[in-house]
Design a protein around this motif. Structure first.
Motif, PDB file in Angstrom:
ATOM      1  N   SER A 299      19.890 -17.362 -17.539  1.00  0.00           N
ATOM      2  CA  SER A 299      19.682 -17.154 -18.962  1.00  0.00           C
ATOM      3  C   SER A 299      18.835 -15.930 -19.243  1.00  0.00           C
ATOM      4  CB  SER A 299      19.022 -18.389 -19.585  1.00  0.00           C
ATOM      5  OG  SER A 299      17.708 -18.567 -19.062  1.00  0.00           O
ATOM      6  N   HIS A 300      17.915 -15.583 -18.327  1.00  0.00           N
ATOM      7  CA  HIS A 300      16.992 -14.489 -18.605  1.00  0.00           C
ATOM      8  C   HIS A 300      16.953 -13.459 -17.467  1.00  0.00           C
ATOM      9  CE1 HIS A 300      15.769 -17.252 -21.746  1.00  0.00           C
ATOM     10  NE2 HIS A 300      15.043 -16.281 -22.298  1.00  0.00           N
ATOM     11  N   ILE A 301      16.345 -13.803 -16.350  1.00  0.00           N
ATOM     12  CA  ILE A 301      16.140 -12.829 -15.281  1.00  0.00           C
ATOM     13  C   ILE A 301      16.930 -13.255 -14.051  1.00  0.00           C
ATOM     14  CG2 ILE A 301      14.438 -11.712 -13.789  1.00  0.00           C
ATOM     15  CD1 ILE A 301      12.363 -12.194 -15.947  1.00  0.00           C
ATOM     16  N   CYS A 302      17.650 -12.303 -13.510  1.00  0.00           N
ATOM     17  CA  CYS A 302      18.399 -12.537 -12.273  1.00  0.00           C
ATOM     18  C   CYS A 302      17.815 -11.635 -11.186  1.00  0.00           C
ATOM     19  CB  CYS A 302      19.884 -12.245 -12.479  1.00  0.00           C
ATOM     20  SG  CYS A 302      20.877 -12.468 -10.973  1.00  0.00           S
ATOM     21  N   ILE A 303      17.425 -12.227 -10.097  1.00  0.00           N
ATOM     22  CA  ILE A 303      16.825 -11.499  -8.980  1.00  0.00           C
ATOM     23  C   ILE A 303      17.757 -11.609  -7.786  1.00  0.00           C
ATOM     24  CG2 ILE A 303      14.841 -11.323  -7.443  1.00  0.00           C
ATOM     25  CD1 ILE A 303      13.170 -12.654  -9.636  1.00  0.00           C
ATOM     26  N   ALA A 304      18.151 -10.460  -7.258  1.00  0.00           N
ATOM     27  CA  ALA A 304      19.049 -10.450  -6.105  1.00  0.00           C
ATOM     28  C   ALA A 304      18.244 -10.685  -4.838  1.00  0.00           C
ATOM     29  CB  ALA A 304      19.781  -9.119  -6.036  1.00  0.00           C
ATOM     30  N   LYS A 305      18.474 -11.828  -4.235  1.00  0.00           N
ATOM     31  CA  LYS A 305      17.801 -12.131  -2.970  1.00  0.00           C
ATOM     32  C   LYS A 305      18.619 -11.592  -1.792  1.00  0.00           C
ATOM     33  CE  LYS A 305      13.987 -14.145  -4.030  1.00  0.00           C
ATOM     34  NZ  LYS A 305      12.710 -13.500  -3.652  1.00  0.00           N
ATOM     35  N   THR A 306      19.899 -11.817  -1.858  1.00  0.00           N
ATOM     36  CA  THR A 306      20.816 -11.241  -0.866  1.00  0.00           C
ATOM     37  C   THR A 306      22.000 -10.702  -1.649  1.00  0.00           C
ATOM     38  OG1 THR A 306      22.076 -13.274  -0.545  1.00  0.00           O
ATOM     39  CG2 THR A 306      20.115 -12.972   0.829  1.00  0.00           C
ATOM     40  N   ASN A 307      22.934 -10.106  -0.913  1.00  0.00           N
ATOM     41  CA  ASN A 307      24.115  -9.584  -1.595  1.00  0.00           C
ATOM     42  C   ASN A 307      25.008 -10.698  -2.118  1.00  0.00           C
ATOM     43  OD1 ASN A 307      23.358  -6.990  -1.221  1.00  0.00           O
ATOM     44  ND2 ASN A 307      24.597  -6.664   0.628  1.00  0.00           N
ATOM     45  N   GLU A 308      24.764 -11.884  -1.716  1.00  0.00           N
ATOM     46  CA  GLU A 308      25.647 -12.966  -2.120  1.00  0.00           C
ATOM     47  C   GLU A 308      24.948 -14.036  -2.933  1.00  0.00           C
ATOM     48  OE1 GLU A 308      27.361 -14.468   1.443  1.00  0.00           O
ATOM     49  OE2 GLU A 308      28.470 -12.632   1.902  1.00  0.00           O
TER      50      GLU A 308
ATOM     51  N   ALA B  46       9.997   1.840 -11.936  1.00  0.00           N
ATOM     52  CA  ALA B  46      11.186   2.096 -11.122  1.00  0.00           C
ATOM     53  C   ALA B  46      11.712   0.765 -10.626  1.00  0.00           C
ATOM     54  CB  ALA B  46      10.877   3.036  -9.958  1.00  0.00           C
ATOM     55  N   LEU B  47      13.007   0.686 -10.355  1.00  0.00           N
ATOM     56  CA  LEU B  47      13.645  -0.566  -9.959  1.00  0.00           C
ATOM     57  C   LEU B  47      14.379  -0.398  -8.633  1.00  0.00           C
ATOM     58  CD1 LEU B  47      15.312  -1.621 -13.339  1.00  0.00           C
ATOM     59  CD2 LEU B  47      13.068  -2.302 -12.495  1.00  0.00           C
ATOM     60  N   ASN B  48      14.434  -1.504  -7.912  1.00  0.00           N
ATOM     61  CA  ASN B  48      15.346  -1.628  -6.775  1.00  0.00           C
ATOM     62  C   ASN B  48      16.218  -2.851  -7.045  1.00  0.00           C
ATOM     63  OD1 ASN B  48      16.751  -1.761  -4.415  1.00  0.00           O
ATOM     64  ND2 ASN B  48      14.965  -2.069  -3.085  1.00  0.00           N
ATOM     65  N   PRO B  49      17.358  -2.666  -7.698  1.00  0.00           N
ATOM     66  CA  PRO B  49      18.186  -3.815  -8.091  1.00  0.00           C
ATOM     67  C   PRO B  49      18.699  -4.636  -6.919  1.00  0.00           C
ATOM     68  CG  PRO B  49      18.855  -1.810  -9.237  1.00  0.00           C
ATOM     69  CD  PRO B  49      17.939  -1.393  -8.134  1.00  0.00           C
ATOM     70  N   TRP B  50      18.808  -4.045  -5.739  1.00  0.00           N
ATOM     71  CA  TRP B  50      19.381  -4.774  -4.605  1.00  0.00           C
ATOM     72  C   TRP B  50      18.403  -5.784  -4.018  1.00  0.00           C
ATOM     73  CZ3 TRP B  50      24.373  -4.629  -4.149  1.00  0.00           C
ATOM     74  CH2 TRP B  50      25.072  -3.530  -4.661  1.00  0.00           C
ATOM     75  N   THR B  51      17.127  -5.621  -4.263  1.00  0.00           N
ATOM     76  CA  THR B  51      16.140  -6.611  -3.797  1.00  0.00           C
ATOM     77  C   THR B  51      15.422  -7.295  -4.945  1.00  0.00           C
ATOM     78  OG1 THR B  51      14.422  -4.902  -3.644  1.00  0.00           O
ATOM     79  CG2 THR B  51      15.774  -5.300  -1.686  1.00  0.00           C
ATOM     80  N   GLY B  52      15.742  -6.891  -6.185  1.00  0.00           N
ATOM     81  CA  GLY B  52      15.098  -7.498  -7.338  1.00  0.00           C
ATOM     82  C   GLY B  52      13.639  -7.112  -7.477  1.00  0.00           C
ATOM     83  N   HIS B  53      13.288  -5.916  -6.998  1.00  0.00           N
ATOM     84  CA  HIS B  53      11.907  -5.481  -7.034  1.00  0.00           C
ATOM     85  C   HIS B  53      11.667  -4.504  -8.179  1.00  0.00           C
ATOM     86  CE1 HIS B  53      11.276  -6.822  -2.670  1.00  0.00           C
ATOM     87  NE2 HIS B  53      10.416  -7.500  -3.406  1.00  0.00           N
ATOM     88  N   LEU B  54      10.508  -4.681  -8.778  1.00  0.00           N
ATOM     89  CA  LEU B  54      10.035  -3.821  -9.855  1.00  0.00           C
ATOM     90  C   LEU B  54       8.796  -3.087  -9.349  1.00  0.00           C
ATOM     91  CD1 LEU B  54       9.850  -2.934 -12.905  1.00  0.00           C
ATOM     92  CD2 LEU B  54       8.578  -5.038 -13.302  1.00  0.00           C
ATOM     93  N   TYR B  55       8.833  -1.763  -9.457  1.00  0.00           N
ATOM     94  CA  TYR B  55       7.696  -0.937  -9.045  1.00  0.00           C
ATOM     95  C   TYR B  55       7.069  -0.336 -10.301  1.00  0.00           C
ATOM     96  CZ  TYR B  55       9.693  -1.197  -4.334  1.00  0.00           C
ATOM     97  OH  TYR B  55      10.187  -1.633  -3.141  1.00  0.00           O
ATOM     98  N   TRP B  56       5.740  -0.324 -10.311  1.00  0.00           N
ATOM     99  CA  TRP B  56       5.099   0.310 -11.453  1.00  0.00           C
ATOM    100  C   TRP B  56       3.779   0.952 -11.048  1.00  0.00           C
ATOM    101  CZ3 TRP B  56       4.691  -5.049 -11.084  1.00  0.00           C
ATOM    102  CH2 TRP B  56       3.415  -5.611 -11.188  1.00  0.00           C
ATOM    103  N   ALA B  57       3.457   2.003 -11.780  1.00  0.00           N
ATOM    104  CA  ALA B  57       2.173   2.679 -11.577  1.00  0.00           C
ATOM    105  C   ALA B  57       1.122   1.925 -12.377  1.00  0.00           C
ATOM    106  CB  ALA B  57       2.264   4.127 -12.054  1.00  0.00           C
ATOM    107  N   ASN B  58       0.127   1.421 -11.679  1.00  0.00           N
ATOM    108  CA  ASN B  58      -0.933   0.652 -12.320  1.00  0.00           C
ATOM    109  C   ASN B  58      -2.187   1.519 -12.363  1.00  0.00           C
ATOM    110  OD1 ASN B  58      -2.428  -1.448 -13.408  1.00  0.00           O
ATOM    111  ND2 ASN B  58      -3.031  -2.206 -11.397  1.00  0.00           N
ATOM    112  N   LEU B  59      -2.614   1.871 -13.580  1.00  0.00           N
ATOM    113  CA  LEU B  59      -3.802   2.706 -13.724  1.00  0.00           C
ATOM    114  C   LEU B  59      -5.078   1.912 -13.515  1.00  0.00           C
ATOM    115  CD1 LEU B  59      -2.857   5.008 -16.715  1.00  0.00           C
ATOM    116  CD2 LEU B  59      -2.399   5.277 -14.287  1.00  0.00           C
ATOM    117  N   GLY B  60      -4.974   0.577 -13.559  1.00  0.00           N
ATOM    118  CA  GLY B  60      -6.123  -0.269 -13.255  1.00  0.00           C
ATOM    119  C   GLY B  60      -7.112  -0.352 -14.398  1.00  0.00           C
ATOM    120  N   ILE B  61      -7.796  -1.479 -14.467  1.00  0.00           N
ATOM    121  CA  ILE B  61      -8.879  -1.684 -15.433  1.00  0.00           C
ATOM    122  C   ILE B  61     -10.099  -2.076 -14.644  1.00  0.00           C
ATOM    123  CG2 ILE B  61      -9.672  -2.994 -17.432  1.00  0.00           C
ATOM    124  CD1 ILE B  61      -6.800  -3.427 -18.214  1.00  0.00           C
TER     125      ILE B  61
END
Length: 1637
Positions: free
Chosen positions: A1241-1250, A1084-1099
């Motif tokens: 060029s690759h990944i853009c992370i939104a830190k603030t709205n500006e 799941a994503l939160n584009p406004w904060t640049g956060h990526l959420y994922w379910a980690n089943l763990g090893i």
């Protein structure tokens, strides 16, 4: 042009006075008149210009005619110059390929020419009429031609394998032909005659001479010749002519006209130079065409056609003559008169033309019929009665005909023709039969194409050839489908039987021998010709040798004829013995069908010959006599002779068929199947009488289709989101179609073409079955097999629904009596037929007994018709009284029936005209006192009508099943609910996860079968693969999530436990999460904060929910306990909420986005409402989920977990759900990553709205510009990796000097004060703790190199110690050799060793120096020699340049100086010079060698006498020829070769043994600077695959291609190309980002 003639006459008078000649010169693009003026410069006038490619030239002085050949247009033309205008016309426009030689008989007015490609010498009159082939045998490459009409002789040169000069009579008599020169001759190009001396003169371009001899070949003299290699004379003489005592010739090399004395050869001079392209030359003077005796002058010598001069003794004064006939026409016994055309003829269908060959003569010359627009002819036949030739054309999909002279061409059939393969003419019944392998039918029509009828359409797979026996009434045909066979039937299609069905593969051709009661056929797979009796008995092989691929097949008299694809030939054999095999045509490509026929002889008769058997339309003769037949849609009356349009007929369905049956009793209810293919299980049927189409539902293919009543134009209109289409009805007024689906429990409507589909009724439907419409009154009626069953009705828009009959059983048939306004139904359970008023009142039962299980029901006039499933009958009875019950037809498995009649579709409503002004659907409404509008405009489901425009929804829910993606609308407060609809995206399988891009409106999904990620528009268009499995990586994507702002897709991968990303519309991506104890799954994503959420089943650790930035950094486990098996995740950024499902705990939980305020929203174990949640989504104030095991879609309040509602139940195979939320443009623009990905060029992370922060995937690092990513540098363990990707020694860290370009080696450095020691890990310890025997530093470097004994000394490097006694002992104890440094000389033995070592060192130094000197010399020598020039091939990929200044992989930064201490230097890779470096890593090293090419180079024993020019693809040993011709690249087609070189083997392997081989490849044409001499390097004409499984023996595959080039084989046309190679054995038709996971 009058002035031009005056000029010619003026020059003629002057030159006649002075004795100077005029020369006609062909100069390719023009013809010039060259006036020789003594020794001065000649006068040159262009008399004909704007020509294509003029080669040979001649004239008729008395008429002012100029003739020339055009090798590009393949014509012979004539220009007439008079006092008013110049007229030009084509004399010979067909059948010439390379007319190299041309000569005019000025005495008897005839035109002669040679053709170096067809290897013929021909003659015609001056208008091109009465054309005749004189010689066609023992000719290889005839070129120059000269006539002596005074003695009746013709002379020609032949530069083939056996070069020679021949002489023959001008009448073509074989006895007059003789070779006069055949030694010391190679390329005899030019030829001219001396009429007074009776001598010939010729020029040889290979041996570089001009010779002369007498007419008999005696007294050979050398006139001029080249003396040695340095002699510039006669480099390449071409054409030659004579005037009085002077010879004139053109030379291709000097591009000039030369002259010399005809006897001595002296006084040779160049009279005209700088000629663009000098070709033929001839003296234009009355002296060269003096009048002579013409025996044909009086009444054409009594000849009906051609009067040709015949040879006499050279001492005679007058020539004789003989009569001759045009090619293919026999001269009658009187020796004067020609027969009325050819009596027996062979018609050939080639791909782009039709040809005829007279079988009356032995020359077998083929003549092209003057037809237009022949694209791909296949089959051919002939009607001897009217003289029409008929052929099928597969490309234009038509059957055509024309007379033999090309007139009367017309198309007789061009509708509903797919691939017409076979054709046969019934010359007695005047009908035409044909097979169609596209529609799998055999059809018949009148010869003009009218009265068309489908004869046979059932159980045909690939029908090909067919033949007729009109006298006996039989038809035979071949079928090369999965079960090859030969069948026979009566000419009316009845009494069908299989004749041969064993040992057949590709039966291509079949013929019948009426006289001997035999059938013959050829098989292109087994390569045999066989014969059998008409019933299939007495089968035997007639011919089996050298038959690689038979196609066309015909019989005439005692001979069988066939075309051979691989050998490109036409042959014949005796039909009884298989012997006397004769080659008719050789090396003629594109051969298809053929027909051997008598041109005018007509035999046989039957009853249809007399006034068409008194039939109004078709008369089809059978062994039982003539049978009248009607085209589709008509019926026979009046004792079966006359066809009429029936008032009504019955249509009924029967499993895989739809059939029609006449209601007339006089036709005995004959049942006729409508020819439809691909039907699996018809459930219901209806029609549109206005369009004459039928519509049906198919329960096997789950589709709705339509076609015209004759079976044509069949198309599927509904083929998705349909599971049980039982009932269907057509609204003939509004042009809509309604259907009831018993599986999805819906009633839907669409336009008749399947568009604008809308769900009308979906609630409280259990099992809708029969459906009927009343469009004039705006109602629809249906039966529902609910418990209990019922009959319902509603308005046509689905509203005002009501139950009208409740006390019924299962009703399978419904019909309306529109005249009496009553509703009838067949009750399957009660075994009754009942009726009522349209509102259900006044219910009555039809008083009919013996009704067992009534199914389908319809009404017409006073009768009801129904089917009885148990009795297997179609019955009828009076609709009111039930009397006159009759069995109409015994037939089983009838599911529906109706009457086709206009009374069943009459009336009017508001939608009838202009669709009620509605853009999509117009739904008629009933009359209602409160209703002013009689119709309603409607849109497809989920669309909204806005000002007569249907607007698609912007926000909605998507959920996926195993193989479908559905859209579900969430109604606003007060809105009515709407049903879900399946998106029309086909080919989905095992869907795992879905997402949606609201910006471009694409649906994305993961396909479990394909292991790929794909996308498509919501309407199913523009489907694309985004991520696919490649050869190197096996990917198994599990979940995906899209950031609509930065246009990036993230997906997790099971194989390597990674999270990858890729840009949606750019080939950039990489890995952001991998390694460690991560097993990422749901995302799941939160584009406004640049956060990526994922379910980690763990090893090896607990499962949890992890949050990180988009680049995978700052990973944080949100929960350390209480998460068993995390499943789907959803984020609500606006409410700061995180949702997830725990599959093991069977709960749905939520928290804030940082993991706080965690709580359970819904527990399955407590409520029983959850079990296996595979997807969750947030939409508005609700949280939606799909439960695979519960088979439901549920929702609840996203904050409280209350308001639990089941949105849909009984939904199997649910896999995911996603909220497609529309994003306004203003909101998109607010996001810092929306525009150009934030310039990252690759990944853009939104830190603030500006503000946006750029980052990189794991394998890349951010460059100094903080925007772009570069390859990550791999440093060794002894090195420090700078943030700028450089490598420096770890010793340089925190030394007070910036060694990294970004200063990262001096960042975060600890400061150790005085008397402190700094550990490698930057820790500070007191110096007293160094070497104290205890480890204070983490890396234990405080005790490294410490000496533990007083007898030891520390080495200079500080790494180890040595004993004092080891100092200067000649042995190295320190790694830096410091224990031996600065020592005096040791003992003698050591000195000797040191001395020896010194010598060795000196020797090595000297050797290295010598090598350097040698290398320098070699380098200097090579620099002096010219560098080879290489032409860049367009397929060669240049090496990838690396911009100077960028740091390559594994680069190490060199330390130049240090202020505080000396540090060891790291070996550095130096770059020589400042040129661009090239990265070769992407070069595969694959060879471009053509060694694998298999082809047969053709060695020419006697190469062409032409210099290979710029227009050629081969090279000769002479000179370049350049031209300004715009047709330089206009290549000729295939040329036949008769005797030049024996053709290579037909194929490297036999047809059957090596069919998977590919012996034909396209060879790259060599450049002009790398020429091959005199052999073919071109591709064979058919550069195609040869895998014959299953290879159609039909010509629909693209196996012919003449538009290829090969070496020039003509001395006059460098564009004359040929290809002797045979065809192959059979005419076989023959992602955005790769993942890292």
């Amino acid at each position: 042009m009058g002035s031009l003639l005056i000029l010619l006459l003026f020059y003629g008078l002057i030159t006649a006075t002075r004795g100077d000649p005029q020369l006609l010169l062909a100069n390719r693009k023009d013809i010039r008149l060259v006036n020789i003026t003594g020794h001065g410069k000649p006068n040159v006038s262009v008399i004909l210009n704007h020509l294509d490619d003029a080669l040979a030239v001649d004239f008729l002085y008395t008429e002012g005619y100029v003739f020339w050949t055009d090798i590009n247009l393949e014509m012979i033309k004539r220009a007439v110059i008079n006092r008013t205008q110049q007229t030009t016309r084509g004399i010979i426009t067909t059948g010439v390929v390379s007319p190299d030689g041309l000569a005019c008989d000025w005495v008897s007015k005839k035109l002669y020419w040679t053709d170096a490609e067809t290897n013929r010498i021909e003659v015609s009159d001056l208008d091109g009429k009465f054309r005749k082939v004189l010689f066609w045998q023992r000719l290889d490459q005839p070129r120059a031609l000269a006539l002596d009409p005074y003695h009746g002789y013709m002379f020609w040169t032949d530069w083939g394998e056996s070069p020679k000069i021949e002489r023959a009579g001008m009448d073509g008599t074989l006895t007059s032909r003789t070779v006069i020169v055949d030694d010391n001759i190679y390329w005899p190009n030019g030829l001219t005659l001396d009429y007074e001396e009776l001598r010939i003169y010729w020029a040889d371009a290979k041996l570089n001479y001009i010779h002369s001899c007498t007419y008999e070949g005696r007294d050979r003299r050398v006139i001029a010749m080249k003396e040695g290699k340095d002699d510039p004379s006669l480099p390449h003489p071409f054409a030659i002519t004579l005037f009085k005592n002077e010879l004139f010739w053109t030379d291709w090399s000097t591009k000039s006209i030369h002259t010399c004395d005809k006897i001595t050869g002296i006084e040779g001079r160049k009279i005209l130079s700088d000629i663009h392209s000098p070709m033929d030359i001839i003296v234009y003077d009355a002296e060269r065409q003096k009048p002579g005796y013409n025996p044909c002058a009086d009444n054409n010598g009594g000849c009906s056609h051609l009067c040709l001069l015949s040879p006499v003794l050279l001492t005679a004064d007058k020539p004789n003559y003989s009569c001759a006939c045009p090619t293919g026409v026999r001269l009658l016994d009187d020796g004067k008169t020609c027969a009325d055309g050819a009596q027996q003829m062979l018609l050939l269908a080639r791909r782009t033309d039709i040809r005829m060959i007279s079988l009356d003569m032995q020359d077998f010359t083929d003549i092209v019929l003057q037809l237009d627009n022949v694209k791909h002819s296949i089959a051919i036949d002939y009607d001897p009665v009217d003289g029409y030739v008929y052929w099928t054309d597969d490309e234009v999909r038509a059957i055509r005909r024309a007379f033999l002279n090309g007139t009367g061409q017309e198309t007789i059939v061009d509708k509903e023709v797919d691939h017409p393969d076979g054709i046969a003419i019934d010359w007695i019944g005047r009908n035409i039969y044909w097979t169609d392998t596209g529609t799998d039918r055999i059809e018949v029509a009148r010869l003009n194409g009218t009265s068309r009828k489908i004869l046979i359409s059932e159980n045909l797979d690939e029908p090909r050839a067919l033949c007729l026996d009109p006298e006996r009434g039989y038809i035979w045909w071949t079928d090369w489908g999965e079960e090859p066979k030969i069948e026979r039937a009566f000419l009316d299609g009845t009494n069908r039987s299989i004749v041969i069905n064993t040992n057949l593969s590709w039966p291509n051709g079949i013929v019948v021998d009426y006289k001997e009661d035999k059938i013959y056929w050829c098989d292109a797979k087994t390569d045999v010709i066989e014969v059998a009796n008409m019933d299939g008995s007495g089968r035997r092989v007639l011919v089996k040798d050298n038959l690689p691929h038979l196609f066309g097949f015909s019989l005439l008299g005692d001979y069988l004829y066939w075309t051979e694809w691989q050998r490109r030939s036409v042959e014949r054999v005796n039909k009884r013995t298989g012997g006397n095999r004769t080659l008719i045509i050789d090396q003629l490509p594109d051969l298809m069908g053929l027909k051997a026929t008598n041109v005018k002889t007509v035999t046989g008769t039957n009853d249809c010959a007399d006034n068409n058997g008194h039939c109004s339309h078709l008369c089809l003769y059978t062994p039982n006599g003539a049978q009248c037949a009607c085209p589709m849609g008509l019926e026979l009356i009046n004792q079966g002779k006359k066809c009429i349009v029936p008032e009504a007929f019955l249509l009924f369905t029967q499993e895989e068929d739809i059939k029609r049956m006449s209601l007339s009793t006089s036709t005995a209810h004959r049942v006729v199947p409508i020819p439809l293919k691909g039907i699996k299980k018809v459930l219901s049927i209806d029609f549109d009488i206005g369009d004459n189409r039928i519509y049906w539902t198919d329960g096997g293919s789950m589709s709705i289709s339509r076609a015209f009543m004759n079976g044509s134009s069949m198309e599927t209109i509904i083929d998705f989101d349909i599971a049980g289409p039982e009932g269907m009805a057509v609204d003939w007024l509004a042009h809509n179609i309604y259907w009831a689906d018993s599986e999805t429990n819906r009633i839907q409507v669409a336009r008749l073409n399947g568009s604008s589909r809308r769900v009308l009724v979906w609630e409280d439907l259990i099992h809708p079955s029969a459906l009927v419409l009343d469009p004039p009154n705006g109602y629809m009626y249906w039966s529902d097999w609910a418990q209990p069953p019922k009959l319902e009705r509603a308005w046509l828009d689905g509203s005002h629904r009501e139950v009208i009959i409740s006390d019924v059983g299962r009703v399978a048939g419904l019909t309306i009596d529109y005249a009496q306004k009553r509703l009838y139904w067949a009750d399957f359970d009660k075994r009754t037929i009942e009726s009522s008023e349209m509102d259900g009142s006044n219910r009555t039962t039809l008083p009919v007994s013996d009704i067992n299980k009534p199914m389908a029901l319809t009404q017409y006039q006073d009768f009801l018709y129904w089917t009885d499933w148990e009795l297997q009958t179609i019955e009828k009875a009076n609709k009111t009284s039930g009397q006159n019950k009759t069995v109409v037809q015994y037939v089983d498995s009838v599911t529906d029936l109706l009457i086709f009649h206009h009374s069943r579709q009459s009336g009017w409503n508001n939608c009838m005209y202009n669709n009620g002004d509605c853009p999509y659907l117009c739904l008629a409404l009933p009359e209602d006192g409160n209703q002013t509008q009689r119709h309603q405009c409607a849109c497809p489901t989920h669309f909204t009508l806005n000002n007569k425009t249907c607007v698609p929804p912007k926000s909605f829910l998507l959920f996926s099943l195993r193989s479908d993606i559905s859209r579900l609308m969430v109604p606003d407060e007060g809105e009515e609910a709407s049903p879900d609809v399946i998106l029309p995206i086909k080919g989905l399988g095992k869907l795992k996860s879905i997402d949606y891009d609201p910006v471009k409106e694409y649906v994305y999904w993961i396909g479990g079968k394909s292991k790929s990620i794909k996308r498509a528009k919501v309407d199913g268009s523009d489907e694309q693969v985004v991520i696919r499995k490649n050869d190197d990586n096996d990917i198994r994507p599990f979940d995906l999530a899209i950031d609509p702002f930065s246009r990036v897709l993230f997906y997790s991968c099971i194989v390597n436990n990674m999270i990858n990303f890729t840009h949606l519309y750019a080939e950039r991506g990489g890995v952001v999460v991998s390694g460690g104890n991560y097993r990422p799954r749901n995302l799941a994503l939160n584009p406004w904060t640049g956060h990526l959420y994922w379910a980690n089943l763990g090893i090896g650790g607990p499962s949890t929910i992890v949050r990180s930035l988009f680049d995978g950094t700052e990973a944080l486990s949100l929960f350390h306990s209480g998460v068993s098996r995390p499943g789907p995740i959803a984020v609500d950024p606006h409410e700061n909420l995180l949702f997830w499902a725990d599959l093991e705990a069977e709960v749905i939980e939520c928290s804030d986005l940082s993991g706080g305020n965690r709580r359970v929203l819904l527990s399955g174990k407590m409520s029983g409402n959850l079990q296996t949640v595979l997807g969750i989504a947030v939409y508005d104030k609700y949280l939606y989920w799909v439960d695979k095991d519960k088979k439901l879609i549920g929702r609840m309040n996203k904050k409280t977990g209350k308001e639990v509602t089941f949105v849909q139940g009984r939904v199997p195979n649910l896999s995911d759900i996603h909220a497609a939320i529309h994003i306004e443009v203003d909101e998109l623009k607010k996001h810092p990553c929306f525009k150009n990905n934030g310039n990252c060029s690759h990944i853009c992370i939104a830190k603030t709205n500006e503000k946006a922060q750029c980052s990189c995937p794991n394998n890349l690092v951010l460059k100094n510009d903080e925007r772009s990513c570069a390859e990550k540098t791999t440093c060794s363990t002894a090195q420090f990796t700078c943030t700028s990707s450089e490598c420096i020694p770890k010793q340089w860290l925190c030394d007070g000097s910036d060694d990294c370009s970004d200063g990262s080696d001096e960042k975060d450095c600890p400061v150790c004060g005085p008397s402190l020691y700094q550990c490698e890990d930057k820790k500070c310890i007191p110096e007293t703790q160094v070497c104290d025997g205890k480890f204070q530093c983490t890396n234990e470097d405080d005790e490294k190199g410490c000496c533990v004994k007083e007898s030891q000394i520390q080495c200079a490097s500080g790494n180890n110690c040595y004993e004092k006694s080891g100092r200067c002992d000649g042995k190295s104890d320190c790694d830096d050799n410091s224990d031996e440094a600065g020592c005096p000389n040791g003992p003698t033995t050591h000195t000797a060793q040191n001395s020896l070592s010194a010598y060795v060192i000196v020797a090595i130094v000297v050797g290295v120096f010598a090598l350097i000197v040698i290398g320098a010399v070699v380098f200097a020598c090579r620099r002096k020699s010219p560098e080879p020039q290489f032409e860049m091939h367009p397929d060669i990929v240049p090496l990838k340049p690396i911009t100077v200044g960028e740091t390559p992989n594994n680069s190490i930064k060199t330390k130049r100086s240090k202020k505080h201490e000396r540090k060891p230097l790291i070996p550095t890779t130096l770059s020589l010079g400042s040129e661009t470096a090239y990265d070769r890593n992407h070069v595969t090293g694959a060879s471009s060698s053509s060694s694998a090419v298999t082809q047969y180079p053709k060695e020419t024993l006697n190469p062409p006498p032409s210099p290979v020019t710029d227009r050629s693809v081969c090279a000769g040993e002479f000179y370049d020829y350049t031209t300004n011709s715009p047709l330089i690249h206009s290549y000729k087609k295939h040329r036949r070769r008769h005797g030049h070189v024996p053709p290579p083997p037909t194929t490297p392997c036999s047809t059957d043994v090596c069919e998977d081989s590919e012996p034909y490849f396209r060879h790259n044409r060599k450049s002009r600077n790398n020429r091959n001499k005199f052999y073919n390097i071109s591709v064979p004409e058919m550069a195609y695959d040869s895998d014959p499984y299953p290879p159609p023996p039909t010509p629909r595959s693209h196996y012919f291609s003449d538009d290829v080039t090969s070496c020039p084989d003509s001395p006059t046309t460098e564009r004359s190309y040929f290809n002797p190679y045979p065809p192959p054995p059979s005419p076989v038709a023959g992602s955005l980002v790769n993942s890292d996971c």
